[in-house]
Design an enzyme around this catalytic site. Structure first.
Site, short mmCIF file in Angstrom:
data_model
loop_
_atom_site.label_atom_id
_atom_site.label_comp_id
_atom_site.label_asym_id
_atom_site.label_seq_id
_atom_site.Cartn_x
_atom_site.Cartn_y
_atom_site.Cartn_z
N GLU A 1 41.32 45.38 35.80
CA GLU A 1 42.49 44.84 35.08
C GLU A 1 42.40 45.05 33.58
OE1 GLU A 1 42.08 42.34 38.89
OE2 GLU A 1 40.72 43.03 37.30
N PHE B 1 41.77 28.16 44.98
CA PHE B 1 41.12 29.47 44.98
C PHE B 1 41.86 30.43 44.05
CE2 PHE B 1 40.69 33.77 46.88
CZ PHE B 1 39.34 33.96 46.62
N GLN B 2 41.13 31.05 43.14
CA GLN B 2 41.66 32.00 42.16
C GLN B 2 42.79 31.39 41.32
OE1 GLN B 2 42.48 35.81 44.12
NE2 GLN B 2 40.35 36.42 43.79
N LYS C 1 53.04 32.09 43.27
CA LYS C 1 53.38 32.91 44.42
C LYS C 1 54.68 32.45 45.10
CE LYS C 1 51.31 35.13 48.47
NZ LYS C 1 50.08 35.31 49.28
N MET D 1 26.83 52.42 15.38
CA MET D 1 27.29 51.65 14.23
C MET D 1 26.42 50.42 13.99
SD MET D 1 29.30 51.61 11.70
CE MET D 1 30.86 52.46 11.83
#
Length: 555
Positions: A51, A113-114, A163, A468
């Protein structure tokens, strides 16, 4: 017509002129992805490996086009994985709309969940974030999100959609998007005052920032610079706002800018900041930055006025409107003597910065790249030494052809950004210049480049160290190389081959031109492992919090 929330998302995307989105599916976003399947002839979905890559791709798409980029993910980790991408877009003022799934409304706040409260997580790094709890509110919220992302100082907006909201149905009517209302000049009485300051200045400079490109004001900016005959010093985000080979273009300003831009800042009598925010990487010692000069700030965001550097005057509004007003009634100015002095400073460090002849030089690699690529081809970068070499040596001739994480400094940004830019412009070539440290962060997106046959040329400036940070350890930490020599054994050519991508190497100076020419000729994704010295430094360098008078030219 009666549509589900998921179908409404797709219809709203089409309303807004969106034809490409980037994302990754998951449970809470299944209804949305089912609708995307039905709309696949109208909306192109690019599936990334992670993602974060999708969020950077949406960002790169927006930077390369000026349109709003769109990223779609599921809930929980799917949503939190885009936080870095959202923060990157936010600090650089890039318009992105993120649409995240979430658990059903009856499960919110139950540690389901999630489940994660992404709306509040991203509040400090977005222009706005919304939770849609009723399907009737979905279309108005999405329309508002796109409007906010593109209005005023642009930036990211997140819309979180549970959802059940994507499953429920409601009436939907197509609404033509409103024209984005541009910000008029808030204090027009200041225009004449600024014009007089320009007329009276003997040694003025323009400090040009990314706001010029964001405002699509590069044409009027070039006219303004030519009319006033003022040299242009570009921030990292401002590179490309005026052609690199234009006589007034002095190049990059700041910590790793040229000696001439540092001296110009120190010796000028007027600084006109156009869409720039006086970052600490530009104004190292903010009390001394341009202290001898009058400073004028041309800016759309009132919060930026006097935030970092105290200014003498400012004009607030859309930059295109401001520059048009400043040109109106302005006579042709002439600063030939001042420009001649700057030209002398431009060559002050010639032959003073030592080169290592044993290895291919980044300057030589990027010089060859300038010869091969066209002016409209796009260069994306990650963050580190290679990014500064690109700022120094890449010739950005047109706007939106340099994509780089300026404010957040996000290692791993470049892979996604290159994917987004190449998807947006299949007729152009995109080159990703990265370092081995940054490349390791999101190399999984090679699978995306191969899956969609995106002909990105990846140049890995491979010095086998975290260059760097290691350079700072040399300068400020007594050569204590803590965790910057990782002893990684990655074979980048073999890695590219494992993903089905051609790999090549530049081992010597003689390899540079033929290898780059071959990479471009393939017209498919290709990785070039550029073996440069671990002791190659980015010079000159103004130490943090210092001025050009303490510039470092050798180490």
């Amino acid at each position: 017509m009666q549509l589900s929330g998921a179908e409404i998302i797709c219809e709203c995307l089409l309303e807004q002129g969106v034809d490409t989105v980037f994302g990754y599916p998951g449970g809470a976003a299944l209804n949305t992805y089912d609708a995307l399947y039905k709309y696949s002839d109208k909306i192109n979905h690019i599936l990334t490996a992670h993602e974060q890559g999708a969020s950077h791709a949406a960002d790169g798409y927006a930077r390369a086009t000026g349109k709003t980029g769109v990223v779609i993910t599921t809930s929980g980790p799917g949503a939190t994985n885009i936080v870095t991408g959202i923060a990157t877009a936010n600090i650089d003022s890039i318009p992105v709309v993120a649409i995240t799934g979430n658990v059903t409304t009856d499960q919110l706040g139950r540690d389901s969940f999630q489940e994660v409260d992404i709306v509040n997580i991203v509040k400090p790094i977005t222009k706005a974030s919304f939770l849609v709890e009723k399907v009737e509110d979905l279309a108005p919220t999405l329309r508002k999100a796109f409007e906010i992302a593109q209005s005023g100082r642009k930036g990211p907006v997140l819309v979180d959609v549970p959802k059940d909201v994507t499953a429920n149905k409601t009436e939907f009517e197509v609404v033509k998007p409103k024209e984005v209302e541009r910000v008029s000049i808030k204090n027009p009485e200041k225009i004449k005052k600024v014009q007089d300051m320009i007329r009276n200045a003997k040694q003025p400079i323009i400090y040009a920032g990314g706001g010029i490109i964001s405002a699509n004001a590069t044409e009027i900016f070039k006219k303004f610079a030519e009319l006033t005959d003022i040299p242009v010093c570009c921030s990292l985000m401002g590179l490309g706002c005026i052609p690199a080979d234009h006589p007034l273009c002095m190049g990059n300003i700041g910590m790793h800018g040229g000696y001439e831009t540092g001296m110009a800042t120190d010796k000028c009598d007027l600084i006109i900041a156009c869409g720039a925010r006086f970052s600490d990487r530009v104004a190292g010692d903010r009390d001394k930055f341009g202290a001898q000069a009058e400073i004028v700030q041309l800016e759309i965001d009132e919060k930026e006025i006097n935030k970092n550097v105290k200014v003498s005057e400012y004009v607030l509004g859309d930059l295109e409107y401001i520059l048009e007003a400043l040109c109106d009634g302005m006579e042709q100015q002439n600063h030939a003597e001042w420009l001649e002095t700057l030209g002398e400073w431009k060559h002050y460090l010639d032959n003073k910065i030592p080169a290592d002849d044993k290895y291919p030089q980044p300057k030589e690699i990027l010089g060859a790249l300038n010869e091969i690529k066209s002016d409209d081809d796009i260069v994306a970068t990650d963050v580190g030494q290679h990014q500064m070499w690109v700022a120094q040596f890449n010739k950005a001739q047109t706007p939106r052809t340099l994509l780089t994480s300026g404010g957040l400094g996000t290692m791993g940004f470049g892979m996604g950004a290159a994917i987004g830019a190449q998807t947006a412009h299949p007729d152009k070539r995109v080159v990703l210049v990265t370092g081995d440290g940054s490349f390791h962060m999101n190399l999984n997106e090679l699978v995306t480049m191969k899956s969609y046959d995106l002909p990105v040329v990846i140049l890995v400036m491979n010095n086998t160290v975290l260059g760097m940070v290691r350079q700072w350890q040399k300068l400020f930490y007594g050569n204590r190389f803590s965790q910057t020599d990782p002893h990684r054994a990655t074979d980048f050519v073999a890695l590219a081959n494992a993903f089905g991508i051609d790999g090549m190497r530049i081992n010597t100076k003689e390899d540079i031109k033929p290898v780059l020419e071959k990479a471009f000729a393939l017209n498919k994704p290709v990785l070039v492992d550029c073996r440069i010295s671990p002791d190659q430094n980015v010079l000159p360098m103004i130490p943090p919090g210092k001025t050009v008078n303490e510039i470092i030219t050798e180490m």
